[in-house]
Motif scaffolding. Sequence first.
Motif, PDB file in Angstrom:
ATOM      1  N   TYR A  84      35.825  18.976   2.032  1.00 48.25           N
ATOM      2  CA  TYR A  84      36.055  19.959   3.090  1.00 48.25           C
ATOM      3  C   TYR A  84      37.179  20.893   2.641  1.00 48.25           C
ATOM      4  O   TYR A  84      38.311  20.439   2.420  1.00 48.25           O
ATOM      5  N   ASN A  85      36.864  22.164   2.507  1.00 44.25           N
ATOM      6  CA  ASN A  85      37.847  23.172   2.127  1.00 44.25           C
ATOM      7  C   ASN A  85      38.465  23.759   3.391  1.00 44.25           C
ATOM      8  O   ASN A  85      37.765  24.337   4.227  1.00 44.25           O
ATOM      9  N   VAL A  86      39.775  23.598   3.507  1.00 42.82           N
ATOM     10  CA  VAL A  86      40.482  23.981   4.735  1.00 42.82           C
ATOM     11  C   VAL A  86      41.459  25.116   4.448  1.00 42.82           C
ATOM     12  O   VAL A  86      42.257  25.038   3.511  1.00 42.82           O
ATOM     13  N   VAL A  87      41.377  26.159   5.253  1.00 47.25           N
ATOM     14  CA  VAL A  87      42.295  27.290   5.142  1.00 47.25           C
ATOM     15  C   VAL A  87      43.321  27.184   6.265  1.00 47.25           C
ATOM     16  O   VAL A  87      42.952  26.988   7.436  1.00 47.25           O
ATOM     17  N   VAL A  88      44.594  27.281   5.918  1.00 47.30           N
ATOM     18  CA  VAL A  88      45.663  27.157   6.918  1.00 47.30           C
ATOM     19  C   VAL A  88      46.276  28.523   7.180  1.00 47.30           C
ATOM     20  O   VAL A  88      46.195  29.442   6.357  1.00 47.30           O
ATOM     21  N   THR A  89      46.881  28.646   8.337  1.00 50.84           N
ATOM     22  CA  THR A  89      47.599  29.870   8.697  1.00 50.84           C
ATOM     23  C   THR A  89      49.057  29.526   8.943  1.00 50.84           C
ATOM     24  O   THR A  89      49.416  28.366   9.161  1.00 50.84           O
ATOM     25  N   GLY A  90      49.894  30.551   8.926  1.00 46.81           N
ATOM     26  CA  GLY A  90      51.320  30.294   9.099  1.00 46.81           C
ATOM     27  C   GLY A  90      51.895  29.655   7.850  1.00 46.81           C
ATOM     28  O   GLY A  90      51.395  29.848   6.738  1.00 46.81           O
ATOM     29  N   GLU A  91      52.925  28.872   8.034  1.00 45.34           N
ATOM     30  CA  GLU A  91      53.582  28.200   6.917  1.00 45.34           C
ATOM     31  C   GLU A  91      53.757  26.717   7.227  1.00 45.34           C
ATOM     32  O   GLU A  91      54.880  26.219   7.428  1.00 45.34           O
ATOM     33  N   PRO A  92      52.676  25.960   7.268  1.00 46.34           N
ATOM     34  CA  PRO A  92      52.768  24.532   7.606  1.00 46.34           C
ATOM     35  C   PRO A  92      53.518  23.737   6.547  1.00 46.34           C
ATOM     36  O   PRO A  92      53.508  24.082   5.367  1.00 46.34           O
ATOM     37  N   THR A  93      54.157  22.673   6.981  1.00 49.04           N
ATOM     38  CA  THR A  93      54.861  21.763   6.083  1.00 49.04           C
ATOM     39  C   THR A  93      53.884  20.719   5.549  1.00 49.04           C
ATOM     40  O   THR A  93      52.737  20.633   6.004  1.00 49.04           O
TER      41      THR A  93
END
Length: 228
Positions: A84-93
Motif C-alpha cells: 500500500y503506497n501512502v501519501v502524507v500531508t503536513g509534516e508528520p513525525t
Amino acid sequence: MSTKKSTDTGCLSVIMFFIMISYTVSSIRNCFTGGKKKAETPPVQEIQRTPPVQEYVVPPEIKGKYRIASTKDVSFPTVKRYVYNVVVTGEPTKAELTEIAYTVFEAAKRRTPFNALSVVFYDYECLIYHGIVMGYADFAPDGDWGKAMDVQTGNYRTMKIINEIEEPYWPNAVTEREAEIYADFDTALFKDDTADEDVVASEFAEKYGMTEKEFHDLCIRVVARLRK
C-alpha cells in the motif's frame, strides 16, 4: 352406648366430607391444567460472554494526514501479499507515521484478506516507484515477511510490525514541482537503460528552462530524500 355410636358416626361423616371436598377441588384443577404438573423453572445459569474484540481507534492527530494513493499485488498462488503506497500531508513525525501504518493495516484487513502487508510512505504521489521517501512498515507473521506462506490467508493472530519508518527531516523537503520534474527524468532513464544520463539531463534542463547546474542540483535534492 347409643350416644357413643352417634358421636363416632358424626366424626366419620366430617372426615368423609373433607375427603370429598379435596377430591372435588383436585378434579376441578385437573380440568384446567390437563392433569399436568406445573413445569419447574430451571435454575438461572451465568452466561459466559466472550469479551468483544477492541477495534483500533484512529488517533485524532493523524486523521486527514494521509491517503492510500495506490496498491500493488505482489502475491503468488497460495500467499496474498500487498503493498500500500501512502501519501502524507503536513509534516508528520515517525510516531504519527507509525500510527498511520496501523490504521492502513486495519483498513486493508477490511478490504481483502492477506498473509503480509507493506505500507510505504511518500510525500508526493509522483515519487511512487522512484524510491521510498520516509521508509515503510511491514506487517507479517512474527514480523517475518518470509513466513507469509506459513499462515492461512486472513489469519492475523501472529502479525507483528517490522518498523522501517524513518524520522522525516522536513527542512530538506522539496516542492511537488521539483518532485514531478525528477520523476519525469527518472522515468525517461528507466525506459531506455542505454541512454547517456548526462545527455538526457541536458535535454531535461532545456525542457524545463533550467541551466544544467540547476537541474543537477534539483536532482540531488530529490535523491537525498529517497531510499532506493
